[in-house]
Design an enzyme around this catalytic site. Structure first.
Site, PDB file in Angstrom:
ATOM      1  N   ASP A 195      84.007  71.926  74.674  1.00 15.13           N
ATOM      2  CA  ASP A 195      82.699  71.270  74.622  1.00 15.13           C
ATOM      3  C   ASP A 195      82.539  70.391  75.859  1.00 15.13           C
ATOM      4  OD1 ASP A 195      80.731  70.722  71.901  1.00 15.13           O
ATOM      5  OD2 ASP A 195      80.422  69.460  73.659  1.00 15.13           O
ATOM      6  N   ASP A 196      81.297  70.312  76.390  1.00 15.70           N
ATOM      7  CA  ASP A 196      81.060  69.460  77.558  1.00 15.70           C
ATOM      8  C   ASP A 196      80.556  68.069  77.175  1.00 15.70           C
ATOM      9  OD1 ASP A 196      78.431  69.852  76.797  1.00 15.70           O
ATOM     10  OD2 ASP A 196      77.809  70.825  78.660  1.00 15.70           O
ATOM     11  N   GLY A 199      77.995  67.224  71.543  1.00 17.65           N
ATOM     12  CA  GLY A 199      79.156  67.110  70.678  1.00 17.65           C
ATOM     13  C   GLY A 199      80.059  65.971  71.091  1.00 17.65           C
ATOM     14  N   LEU A 205      79.257  79.257  70.484  1.00 13.97           N
ATOM     15  CA  LEU A 205      78.145  78.490  69.919  1.00 13.97           C
ATOM     16  C   LEU A 205      77.530  77.533  70.930  1.00 13.97           C
ATOM     17  CD1 LEU A 205      79.668  77.622  66.420  1.00 13.97           C
ATOM     18  CD2 LEU A 205      78.403  79.658  67.114  1.00 13.97           C
ATOM     19  N   ALA A 206      78.147  77.362  72.075  1.00 14.04           N
ATOM     20  CA  ALA A 206      77.639  76.422  73.085  1.00 14.04           C
ATOM     21  C   ALA A 206      76.250  76.849  73.550  1.00 14.04           C
ATOM     22  CB  ALA A 206      78.596  76.358  74.264  1.00 14.04           C
ATOM     23  N   ALA A 207      75.326  75.891  73.577  1.00 14.85           N
ATOM     24  CA  ALA A 207      73.953  76.209  73.990  1.00 14.85           C
ATOM     25  C   ALA A 207      73.128  74.942  74.087  1.00 14.85           C
ATOM     26  CB  ALA A 207      73.293  77.155  72.988  1.00 14.85           C
ATOM     27  N   TYR A 234      63.814  78.931  75.311  1.00 17.75           N
ATOM     28  CA  TYR A 234      64.927  78.954  74.363  1.00 17.75           C
ATOM     29  C   TYR A 234      65.081  80.337  73.744  1.00 17.75           C
ATOM     30  CZ  TYR A 234      67.347  78.159  69.919  1.00 17.75           C
ATOM     31  OH  TYR A 234      68.208  78.248  68.854  1.00 17.75           O
ATOM     32  N   LYS A 288      58.172  61.620  59.579  1.00 23.80           N
ATOM     33  CA  LYS A 288      56.996  62.123  60.303  1.00 23.80           C
ATOM     34  C   LYS A 288      56.940  63.642  60.144  1.00 23.80           C
ATOM     35  CE  LYS A 288      56.464  58.481  63.771  1.00 23.80           C
ATOM     36  NZ  LYS A 288      57.317  57.504  63.076  1.00 23.80           N
ATOM     37  N   ASP A 317      50.537  75.352  69.370  1.00 26.65           N
ATOM     38  CA  ASP A 317      50.452  76.263  68.232  1.00 26.65           C
ATOM     39  C   ASP A 317      50.997  77.647  68.552  1.00 26.65           C
ATOM     40  OD1 ASP A 317      49.338  74.308  66.673  1.00 26.65           O
ATOM     41  OD2 ASP A 317      47.268  74.967  66.963  1.00 26.65           O
TER      42      ASP A 317
END
Length: 305
Positions: free
Chosen positions: A33-34, A38, A69-71, A136, A198, A267
């Site tokens: 992990d960077d 995390g 899973l890194a993203a 994304y 919210k 939207d």
């Protein structure tokens, strides 16, 4: 999964640390992990932590299985810096898989996204037509395309897991993410502390909320079965945000009203409704979600009662 050497990238983050800690019970686990989303504080003592980025050279990919899973894991992160988003999510994926391939690892399980299905109240199967409206989503589709290349050209097994609205409460690995934490954790923390959650628009958007422990079991099964292709991980049931706040109030014995605000996301890119068809994963591995949403809400709220 037992007696394997495993790499979890993004391994100190929300889903990654839950996966790494579970796998470390019976396996040798390296969490890379960077530190962006995390922290090694999320990891149990039995997990080896390596601080590095997935775009680095000399990654610890001499393993039996890679869980990638890194993203940069949201629309907002990518819109702030699309080039960085592509570098981490696409280049980082290719770099990690290729280093693993060169080290003799032939099994990769990686995170994709259910966002590409768009807004649907009906369950979304993996073979339906999908669209890309954000950076994304484009980065996750690029992963799926590169995974097909690695499978066809090098005969690797790569399982792309399309997650549906993964949640857990604060107090665990989500707290470090702050504003990027899942909405369930944010809503529960607001209500427990007397703040109005919210909600965008009228709050009637729906999500297939899937508890992180069910996601982790699905990832582990995908690695065990050396799955190839794309698989949904979701419950097949959806709840709207107003109902979620009501359920949290009921569990906590509170009566905090939500605040309805204008949606800052356009939207044409905002996903209003999601629901998973997880039958492909069920048929391949026997996976079923074990935590229904009512139980999940109880778990989220436990820390406040």
């Amino acid at each position: 999964m037992r007696d394997k050497r495993v790499l979890v990238t993004g391994g100190a983050g929300f889903i990654g640390s839950n996966l790494a800690n579970r796998l470390a019970e019976y396996n040798e686990v390296v969490a890379l992990d960077d530190g962006y989303l995390g922290t090694p504080e999320n990891l149990d003592d039995g997990v080896e932590f390596v601080e590095a980025s997935v775009v680095d050279e000399d990654l610890p990919t001499d393993v039996d299985v890679v869980f990638h899973l890194a993203a940069l894991s949201s629309y907002a992160m990518h819109e702030d810096d699309p080039t960085r988003g592509a570098r981490v999510n696409v280049e980082g994926f290719v770099n990690t898989v290729d280093q693993a391939r060169q080290d003799g690892c032939d099994t990769v399980v990686y995170a994709s996204t259910s966002s590409i299905y768009g807004s649907r109240t009906d369950p979304s199967p993996e073979d339906m037509d999908v669209t890309v409206n954000t950076g994304y989503e484009a980065s996750k589709m690029a992963r799926e395309t590169y995974a097909e290349y690695f499978h066809n050209h090098y005969d690797l097994s790569l399982a792309g897991m399309r997650f549906f609205s993964v949640y857990q409460g604060y107090g665990g690995a989500e707290e470090h993410k702050g504003e990027y934490a899942n909405v369930i954790a944010q809503f529960a923390d607001d209500v427990a502390n007397g703040r109005s959650p919210k909600l965008y628009g009228d709050g009637r958007q729906t999500r297939d909320f899937t508890h992180v422990s069910d996601i982790v079991r699905g990832l582990e099964l995908a690695g065990d079965h050396r799955l190839q292709g794309i698989y949904n991980l979701g419950t097949g049931e959806s709840y709207d945000f107003v109902t979620v706040v009501d359920m949290i109030n009921d569990e906590l014995g509170t009566d905090v009203e939500p605040e309805f605000v204008e949606n800052p996301i356009p939207d044409d890119v905002y996903v209003h409704d999601t629901c998973a068809d997880a039958s492909k994963m069920r048929e391949a591995t026997g996976w079923e979600p074990q935590i229904d949403f009512e139980e999940g809400i109880r778990r989220v709220c436990e820390q406040y009662t």
